[in-house]
Design an enzyme around this catalytic site. Structure first.
Site, PDB file in Angstrom:
ATOM      1  N   HIS A 114     -88.118 -29.964  45.832  1.00 15.45           N
ATOM      2  CA  HIS A 114     -88.114 -28.691  47.048  1.00 15.45           C
ATOM      3  C   HIS A 114     -89.496 -29.089  47.749  1.00 15.45           C
ATOM      4  O   HIS A 114     -89.912 -27.088  48.168  1.00 15.45           O
ATOM      5  CB  HIS A 114     -88.362 -27.406  45.722  1.00 15.45           C
ATOM      6  CG  HIS A 114     -86.984 -27.105  45.254  1.00 15.45           C
ATOM      7  ND1 HIS A 114     -85.986 -27.635  45.780  1.00 15.45           N
ATOM      8  CD2 HIS A 114     -87.009 -26.278  43.791  1.00 15.45           C
ATOM      9  CE1 HIS A 114     -84.853 -27.021  44.782  1.00 15.45           C
ATOM     10  NE2 HIS A 114     -85.303 -26.540  44.010  1.00 15.45           N
ATOM     11  N   HIS A 185     -82.827 -20.449  47.528  1.00 18.27           N
ATOM     12  CA  HIS A 185     -82.608 -20.575  46.623  1.00 18.27           C
ATOM     13  C   HIS A 185     -81.995 -18.950  45.997  1.00 18.27           C
ATOM     14  O   HIS A 185     -83.457 -18.573  44.703  1.00 18.27           O
ATOM     15  CB  HIS A 185     -84.024 -20.713  45.979  1.00 18.27           C
ATOM     16  CG  HIS A 185     -83.643 -22.183  44.830  1.00 18.27           C
ATOM     17  ND1 HIS A 185     -84.070 -21.373  43.118  1.00 18.27           N
ATOM     18  CD2 HIS A 185     -83.798 -23.503  44.553  1.00 18.27           C
ATOM     19  CE1 HIS A 185     -83.853 -22.299  42.634  1.00 18.27           C
ATOM     20  NE2 HIS A 185     -83.919 -23.398  43.058  1.00 18.27           N
ATOM     21  N   GLU A 325     -77.204 -23.495  45.326  1.00 22.07           N
ATOM     22  CA  GLU A 325     -77.410 -24.061  46.290  1.00 22.07           C
ATOM     23  C   GLU A 325     -76.859 -24.670  46.962  1.00 22.07           C
ATOM     24  O   GLU A 325     -76.656 -26.076  46.638  1.00 22.07           O
ATOM     25  CB  GLU A 325     -79.135 -24.195  45.384  1.00 22.07           C
ATOM     26  CG  GLU A 325     -79.486 -24.001  44.697  1.00 22.07           C
ATOM     27  CD  GLU A 325     -80.573 -24.610  43.609  1.00 22.07           C
ATOM     28  OE1 GLU A 325     -81.619 -25.429  44.795  1.00 22.07           O
ATOM     29  OE2 GLU A 325     -80.245 -24.476  42.641  1.00 22.07           O
TER      30      GLU A 325
END
Length: 361
Positions: A114, A185, A325
């Site tokens: 991420h 997210h 996601e």
């Protein structure tokens, strides 16, 4: 400041908190004609709260989050955030572009996850405009930020319609070749993020006939595996908990549940296509997700340990929520068989996902 847990009745803008360097972090509330509401905050251009009605018309907040800025800064769990520059994992944090090697931080064992140590989720984005139904956040990620090349300009727009559809549109441009994979997210619990139980009884449908199995470091092996005959087959509805503890399925053991990218049957188009449906039999709430992205990471909240402080004093435990996601595939920069995550100067990265909420009888 601490935010109230009841559904707000009016749209508006306020101050969520102040960063250690003095930068203000905005909060903006969107409200539709039916009373559904969303609260967004500038830190990570995050969805902090989302109130939707159940089958009786009762509103409840259905996404995980924190009540104040200090808790977000002390607990990096990506709750509701716009994550990147590269959502999901890059093996070894390394990739090559045009013969040049780039190294990003490894913040997830041997992987970059991420966006690295300070991804976009930890950045106070600028709220550039807002209305009753819209909020637009922007940020600039400079060349070399967490090892990624190119100056990246990013916009994240939220729209709450009167039809209880929340649309998220993320765009980005660069001045040098780079890789980009951005997503929201959000952690959903359709029973309620404060008062609901876990999500193991939620029924899930995924429009995906294949998925990308992973190795021990949760990096895709490169295989596009058929879901048929496995616990990964959600082409017809199954409760999330029905097969999650199947110890005969090595992929579930590796990830402690579901934490896998699904290859969407109709993904990768210019306009959003159906990707997933979630239904909570208890509350009656439903969620239908459509996206332009080629992949969908389904995560069953496996690494929520009961120590993460949530809204209303709740400690978030394993499977208290699920994530859907929409994304490029994990580790795409190192896997030429996967859809490319490359972005060139003059191109615009565009990701549109819509979340349609409804109820069953």
């Amino acid at each position: 400041m601490s935010m109230p847990t009841a559904a707000p009745s009016q749209a508006g803008r306020g101050l969520f908190g102040t960063m250690p360097d003095g930068t203000p972090v905005d909060a903006v509330t969107l409200v539709n004609k039916g009373g559904a509401a969303a609260r967004l905050i500038g830190l990570g251009a995050s969805l902090q709260a989302l109130w939707m009605p159940d089958r009786h018309g009762t509103l409840a907040d259905i996404v995980l989050g924190h009540d104040d800025l200090a808790t977000y800064l002390a607990n990096r769990a990506f709750l509701g955030a716009t994550v990147g520059r590269y959502a999901n994992r890059i093996a070894g944090g390394r990739f090559e572009l045009d013969g040049h090697s780039f190294q990003t931080p490894c913040n997830d064992g041997p992987n970059c996850l991420h966006g690295g140590l300070k991804g976009l989720d930890l950045v106070p984005w600028t709220l550039t405009s807002h209305s009753t139904s819209d909020a637009i956040f922007t940020c600039r990620s400079p060349d070399g930020d967490e090892g990624f090349p190119g100056n990246l300009g990013i916009t994240s727009r939220y729209h709450l319609g009167d039809d209880n559809v929340l649309t998220v549109e993320i765009t980005a441009t660069t001045d040098a070749p780079t890789v980009v994979n951005l997503t929201n997210h959000a952690y959903f619990n359709l029973g309620g993020a404060v008062t609901g139980g876990d999500i193991l009884g939620h029924e899930l449908t995924l429009a995906a006939g294949r998925y990308t199995p992973v190795d021990a470091n949760l990096i895709p092996t490169g295989e596009l595996r058929e879901v048929a005959g496995s616990p990964f087959d959600f082409r017809t509805p199954h409760t999330i908990g029905a097969r999650i503890r199947d110890v005969g399925e090595a992929q579930l053991v590796l990830a402690r549940g579901y934490d896998h990218n699904f290859v969407l049957d109709a993904g990768g188009g210019a306009e959003p296509a159906f990707a997933a449906r979630v239904a909570d039999p208890v509350s009656g709430r439903t969620l239908e997700l459509s996206t332009t992205e080629p992949g969908l990471q389904f995560y069953s909240g496996n690494f929520l340990t009961g120590t993460l402080p949530g809204k209303g004093g709740r400690l978030y435990r394993q499977s208290d929520a699920l994530c859907l996601e929409p994304q490029k595939f994990p580790d795409s920069p190192n896997q030429p068989r996967f859809p490319t995550a490359r972005l060139e100067p003059g191109q615009t990265y565009r990701h549109v996902s819509s979340y349609r909420f409804g109820v069953t009888g």
